[in-house]
Design a protein around this motif. Sequence first.
Motif, PDB file in Angstrom:
ATOM      1  N   MET A   1      -2.787   7.948 -10.256  1.00 25.43           N
ATOM      2  CA  MET A   1      -1.820   7.693 -11.337  1.00 25.43           C
ATOM      3  C   MET A   1      -2.483   7.834 -12.703  1.00 25.43           C
ATOM      4  SD  MET A   1       0.311   4.397  -9.906  1.00 25.43           S
ATOM      5  CE  MET A   1       0.888   4.325  -8.210  1.00 25.43           C
TER       6      MET A   1
ATOM      7  N   ILE B   1      -4.770   1.526  -2.291  1.00 22.07           N
ATOM      8  CA  ILE B   1      -4.252   1.114  -3.598  1.00 22.07           C
ATOM      9  C   ILE B   1      -5.152   1.627  -4.724  1.00 22.07           C
ATOM     10  CG2 ILE B   1      -3.793  -0.883  -5.082  1.00 22.07           C
ATOM     11  CD1 ILE B   1      -2.932  -2.385  -2.527  1.00 22.07           C
TER      12      ILE B   1
ATOM     13  N   SER C   1      -4.697   5.306  -5.079  1.00 23.11           N
ATOM     14  CA  SER C   1      -3.394   5.592  -5.676  1.00 23.11           C
ATOM     15  C   SER C   1      -3.417   5.337  -7.181  1.00 23.11           C
ATOM     16  CB  SER C   1      -2.308   4.724  -5.023  1.00 23.11           C
ATOM     17  OG  SER C   1      -2.231   4.967  -3.636  1.00 23.11           O
ATOM     18  N   LEU C   2      -4.036   4.232  -7.579  1.00 22.52           N
ATOM     19  CA  LEU C   2      -4.149   3.929  -9.008  1.00 22.52           C
ATOM     20  C   LEU C   2      -4.979   4.987  -9.723  1.00 22.52           C
ATOM     21  CD1 LEU C   2      -4.645   0.054  -8.921  1.00 22.52           C
ATOM     22  CD2 LEU C   2      -2.656   1.292  -9.793  1.00 22.52           C
TER      23      LEU C   2
ATOM     24  N   PHE D   1       2.347   1.954  -3.530  1.00 22.72           N
ATOM     25  CA  PHE D   1       1.359   2.578  -4.416  1.00 22.72           C
ATOM     26  C   PHE D   1       1.089   4.023  -4.003  1.00 22.72           C
ATOM     27  CE2 PHE D   1       0.415  -1.743  -5.771  1.00 22.72           C
ATOM     28  CZ  PHE D   1       0.042  -1.564  -7.095  1.00 22.72           C
TER      29      PHE D   1
ATOM     30  N   LEU E   1       8.573   4.531  -8.628  1.00 25.49           N
ATOM     31  CA  LEU E   1       8.152   3.156  -8.367  1.00 25.49           C
ATOM     32  C   LEU E   1       9.352   2.284  -8.003  1.00 25.49           C
ATOM     33  CD1 LEU E   1       5.655   1.366  -8.327  1.00 25.49           C
ATOM     34  CD2 LEU E   1       6.050   0.850 -10.739  1.00 25.49           C
TER      35      LEU E   1
ATOM     36  N   THR F   1       4.089   6.434  -4.682  1.00 20.50           N
ATOM     37  CA  THR F   1       4.257   6.638  -6.126  1.00 20.50           C
ATOM     38  C   THR F   1       3.204   7.610  -6.650  1.00 20.50           C
ATOM     39  OG1 THR F   1       5.155   4.401  -6.382  1.00 20.50           O
ATOM     40  CG2 THR F   1       4.375   5.505  -8.374  1.00 20.50           C
ATOM     41  N   ALA F   2       1.961   7.448  -6.202  1.00 19.60           N
ATOM     42  CA  ALA F   2       0.877   8.336  -6.641  1.00 19.60           C
ATOM     43  C   ALA F   2       1.087   9.761  -6.142  1.00 19.60           C
ATOM     44  CB  ALA F   2      -0.467   7.804  -6.145  1.00 19.60           C
TER      45      ALA F   2
ATOM     46  N   SER G   1       0.836  -1.203   0.000  1.00 22.76           N
ATOM     47  CA  SER G   1       0.000   0.000   0.000  1.00 22.76           C
ATOM     48  C   SER G   1       0.871   1.253   0.000  1.00 22.76           C
ATOM     49  CB  SER G   1      -0.918   0.010   1.227  1.00 22.76           C
ATOM     50  OG  SER G   1      -1.741  -1.127   1.254  1.00 22.76           O
TER      51      SER G   1
END
Length: 225
Positions: free
Chosen positions: A220, A213, A216-217, A118, A156, A121-122, A115
């Motif tokens: 992105m 997650i 975050s996706l 993700f 990432l 990174t986001a 988690s």
Amino acid sequence: MSVQKKSIDKVKKMTAVAMFCALAYVCTCLIKVPVMFLTLDVKDFLIILCSLLFGPLSGLFVAVAVPLLEFITISDTGVYGLIMNLLSSVTFSMVTGVIYRYRKTLTGAIVGLLSGVFAVTAVMMLANLFVTPHFMGTTMETVASMIPKVFLPFNLTKAALNAALVLLFYKPLSTVLKRIGFLPRSVKKEGDESPKKSFLRSLLISLIALCVIAGSLSIMLFVLK
């Protein structure tokens, strides 16, 4: 537990957190790998370890203190570097630490780290999109075109590397800290909970992780579109 014992445990915890702070700072000074105009470092794994071993608030302290120390002493990126370091370290350590706090098992650690990877990174993609143009004197469109090829794989990779180091060092480090009395030897076992309570706790943590997650996706995809 006596007042004296509580005081001793508090001093031990403060000492350990200060040790993690010093180690993370030294790591920042000594381990820097240039990647184009970016810098790959691994200080976050020490900050996350502190968060896992001594709680999210301890990790938060180190996550704020180390970037500030870096900014005051050795930073060559100024306020921009401070902002990016704070966002990265705080996000990763808090997401991982909070999830692990409520499920102190290997599964909880892995879910927390996943988690965290993700989430950080986001967050860094958003920061690259909105913060980087201001400090680099370029347009948002230019930075946006660099995100899929440069910033996304860099962030990432950095997050995954730090997560892998946490998994590598957590067990031996926690064992040493228990032997020297900085962590309690007797930890509540998962089986001590009633099956219903254990199931509900696992379900809650799983839902939180899935939300992190999924969120975050979504971020992105928003940045990449």
